[in-house]
Design a protein around this motif. Sequence first.
Motif, mmCIF file in Angstrom:
data_model
loop_
_atom_site.group_PDB
_atom_site.id
_atom_site.type_symbol
_atom_site.label_atom_id
_atom_site.label_comp_id
_atom_site.label_asym_id
_atom_site.label_seq_id
_atom_site.Cartn_x
_atom_site.Cartn_y
_atom_site.Cartn_z
ATOM 1 N N UNK A 100 0.836 -1.198 0.106
ATOM 2 C CA UNK A 100 0.278 -0.013 -0.004
ATOM 3 C C UNK A 100 0.962 1.272 -0.120
ATOM 4 N N UNK A 101 1.924 1.423 0.794
ATOM 5 C CA UNK A 101 2.874 2.495 0.901
ATOM 6 C C UNK A 101 3.641 2.715 -0.566
ATOM 7 N N UNK A 102 4.061 1.434 -0.974
ATOM 8 C CA UNK A 102 4.662 1.832 -2.159
ATOM 9 C C UNK A 102 3.733 2.279 -3.448
ATOM 10 N N UNK A 103 2.214 1.777 -3.385
ATOM 11 C CA UNK A 103 1.464 2.251 -4.520
ATOM 12 C C UNK A 103 0.998 3.592 -4.265
ATOM 13 N N UNK A 104 0.760 3.901 -2.864
ATOM 14 C CA UNK A 104 0.510 5.315 -2.598
ATOM 15 C C UNK A 104 1.383 6.368 -2.988
ATOM 16 N N UNK A 105 2.761 5.932 -3.026
ATOM 17 C CA UNK A 105 3.932 6.871 -3.290
ATOM 18 C C UNK A 105 3.976 7.234 -4.597
ATOM 19 N N UNK A 106 3.190 6.583 -5.395
ATOM 20 C CA UNK A 106 3.060 7.097 -7.061
ATOM 21 C C UNK A 106 2.336 8.066 -7.255
ATOM 22 N N UNK A 107 1.579 8.514 -6.173
ATOM 23 C CA UNK A 107 0.374 9.640 -6.534
ATOM 24 C C UNK A 107 0.546 10.740 -5.687
ATOM 25 N N UNK A 108 0.246 11.939 -6.187
ATOM 26 C CA UNK A 108 0.530 13.279 -5.589
ATOM 27 C C UNK A 108 -0.334 13.204 -4.319
ATOM 28 N N UNK A 109 -1.672 12.953 -4.352
ATOM 29 C CA UNK A 109 -2.646 13.069 -3.216
ATOM 30 C C UNK A 109 -3.342 11.809 -3.010
ATOM 31 N N UNK A 110 -2.815 10.819 -2.498
ATOM 32 C CA UNK A 110 -3.322 9.370 -2.343
ATOM 33 C C UNK A 110 -4.286 9.485 -0.929
ATOM 34 N N UNK A 111 -5.052 8.246 -0.888
ATOM 35 C CA UNK A 111 -5.933 8.341 0.064
ATOM 36 C C UNK A 111 -4.956 7.757 1.298
ATOM 37 N N UNK A 112 -5.315 8.174 2.431
ATOM 38 C CA UNK A 112 -4.474 7.766 3.516
ATOM 39 C C UNK A 112 -4.489 6.296 3.738
ATOM 40 N N UNK A 113 -3.464 5.628 4.572
ATOM 41 C CA UNK A 113 -3.529 4.314 4.666
ATOM 42 C C UNK A 113 -4.542 3.892 5.510
ATOM 43 N N UNK A 114 -5.296 4.719 6.334
ATOM 44 C CA UNK A 114 -6.278 4.080 7.145
ATOM 45 C C UNK A 114 -7.638 4.345 6.382
ATOM 46 N N UNK A 115 -7.737 4.962 5.276
ATOM 47 C CA UNK A 115 -9.052 5.119 4.309
ATOM 48 C C UNK A 115 -8.860 3.791 3.467
ATOM 49 N N UNK A 116 -7.680 3.539 2.926
ATOM 50 C CA UNK A 116 -7.572 2.262 2.178
ATOM 51 C C UNK A 116 -8.127 1.037 2.982
ATOM 52 N N UNK A 117 -7.388 0.902 4.149
ATOM 53 C CA UNK A 117 -7.684 -0.231 5.106
ATOM 54 C C UNK A 117 -9.319 -0.321 5.387
ATOM 55 N N UNK A 144 -7.888 -2.470 -2.787
ATOM 56 C CA UNK A 144 -7.246 -1.284 -2.029
ATOM 57 C C UNK A 144 -6.161 -0.676 -2.949
ATOM 58 N N UNK A 145 -5.384 -1.314 -3.389
ATOM 59 C CA UNK A 145 -4.266 -0.752 -4.432
ATOM 60 C C UNK A 145 -4.946 0.001 -5.641
ATOM 61 N N UNK A 146 -6.119 -0.694 -6.191
ATOM 62 C CA UNK A 146 -6.831 0.288 -7.192
ATOM 63 C C UNK A 146 -7.252 1.400 -6.739
ATOM 64 N N UNK A 147 -7.791 1.455 -5.542
ATOM 65 C CA UNK A 147 -8.483 2.769 -4.969
ATOM 66 C C UNK A 147 -7.580 3.827 -4.179
ATOM 67 N N UNK A 148 -6.203 3.313 -4.016
ATOM 68 C CA UNK A 148 -5.343 4.303 -3.132
ATOM 69 C C UNK A 148 -5.072 5.461 -3.703
ATOM 70 N N UNK A 149 -4.910 5.563 -4.970
ATOM 71 C CA UNK A 149 -4.675 6.947 -5.666
ATOM 72 C C UNK A 149 -5.818 7.949 -5.972
ATOM 73 N N UNK A 150 -6.827 7.609 -5.377
ATOM 74 C CA UNK A 150 -8.050 8.379 -5.510
ATOM 75 C C UNK A 150 -8.551 8.552 -7.097
ATOM 76 N N UNK A 151 -8.785 7.375 -7.752
ATOM 77 C CA UNK A 151 -8.972 7.442 -9.124
ATOM 78 C C UNK A 151 -10.437 8.169 -9.375
ATOM 79 N N UNK A 152 -10.459 8.785 -10.704
ATOM 80 C CA UNK A 152 -11.738 9.385 -11.060
ATOM 81 C C UNK A 152 -12.398 8.560 -11.985
ATOM 82 N N UNK A 153 -11.487 7.306 -12.231
ATOM 83 C CA UNK A 153 -12.297 6.346 -13.323
ATOM 84 C C UNK A 153 -11.751 4.984 -12.741
#
Length: 308
Positions: A100-117, A144-153
Motif C-alpha cells: 500500500x505504501x509503495x503504491x500510494x507513493x506513485x500519486x501526488x494526493x493518495x488516500x490515507x493508509x487508514x482510508x484504504x484499510x 485497496x491498491x486500485x483505489x489508493x490513488x483516488x481514481x476518477x475512473x
Amino acid sequence: MNGEHTVLARLDRVRKAYGKVEALAGVDLKVRGGQLLALLGPNGAGKSTAIGMLLGLDTVDAGTVALFGAPPHDMTVRRRVGVMLQSAGIPDTLKIVELLELTRSYYAQPRSLADCVALAGLDGLLERRYGRLSGGQQRRVQFALAVCGRPQLLFLDEPTTGLDIEARRMLWRAIRELVAEGCGVLLTTHYLEEAEALADRVAVLDRGRLVAEGTVDELRNHLVQRRIRCLSALPAEVVAGWPHVLDARRDGARLEIVSDAAEPVVRRLLADDAALSGLEVQRAGLAEAFLELTRGVSGAEPHTQEAA
C-alpha cells in the motif's frame, strides 16, 4: 471530483479482430462520472478486449478510444485511473502495508493508509505477506491498491470472485461510496445480482456487438416474463407442458415457473391443486433478460448470488 455524468471513457465505433475472429464489431460505449456501468456478456463476448482498448493495452483496428478526452496511454490520464484485473502479478513476499505504501507513493494526493484499510476491509492484515493470504483476502488487497490513488475512473474486472457474502457486501458498500463521490466505474461480473444491485446502467456484449444498453429496469422491461413460485405437489414436468409456461422446475417442495402470461397459469395452478400455498408472482430479473439477449450463445449461463 467529476462533473456529474461527464463522459470519462469512450469507445466510438471501435473494431478489433484477431485473425478471422472479430472481437469488437463497431462498439460504442461510454463510462460517466458518478455512475457505475456494468459490462456483461458470455465468455468470448468481447468484454476483456473492450477493457484492454480503454486501458491502452492494445490498439484498435478502427474507431477511437479516449480517457478524459485523451489517448488512453497518455500518462497524465493514466494517473487518474484505478484498475483491478483478474490477474494481478503482485509480489508474494511483500507485506500488505509495504504494498500500500509503495503504491500510494506513485500519486501526488493518495488516500490515507487508514482510508484504504477501511474501504477494503484490511484490518489485521497489514503485517501479513501477500502470498500468505487467502484468495478472497488477496482480492481485497487488490481493491485497496486500485483505489489508493483516488481514481476518477475505476475498472473492476470480476472484483468479488472468491469473496464470501460478508466481504462481498463490504466491497459493494465501498464501490457505492466511490460512485457517490463522483468516481466513474466500469464493472465486469458474471454475478448478475451484483450488476442488479450496483449498476446505474448495463451494457450487454454478444459476439463483439453491443446488443443492449440501459438501466436495469429498461433491460428487464424488454421481457414480458414472470416468475411464479408456490408450494405445490403438482409435478414440474406436467406444469412445463402447460400453455404460457416457458420453464418449470422444482426446488424441494417449492415449484418454480417462468411464464409469458402469469394470470392463466396462476388460475390453472389454483384449480389443479386446492392445497397450493405460498404463491408469489414476480417480474423476471436481469438474469432472464441477459439470457434472452444472448440466447443460443455457448457459455452464457450466468452465476447468481444473494443480493444485498
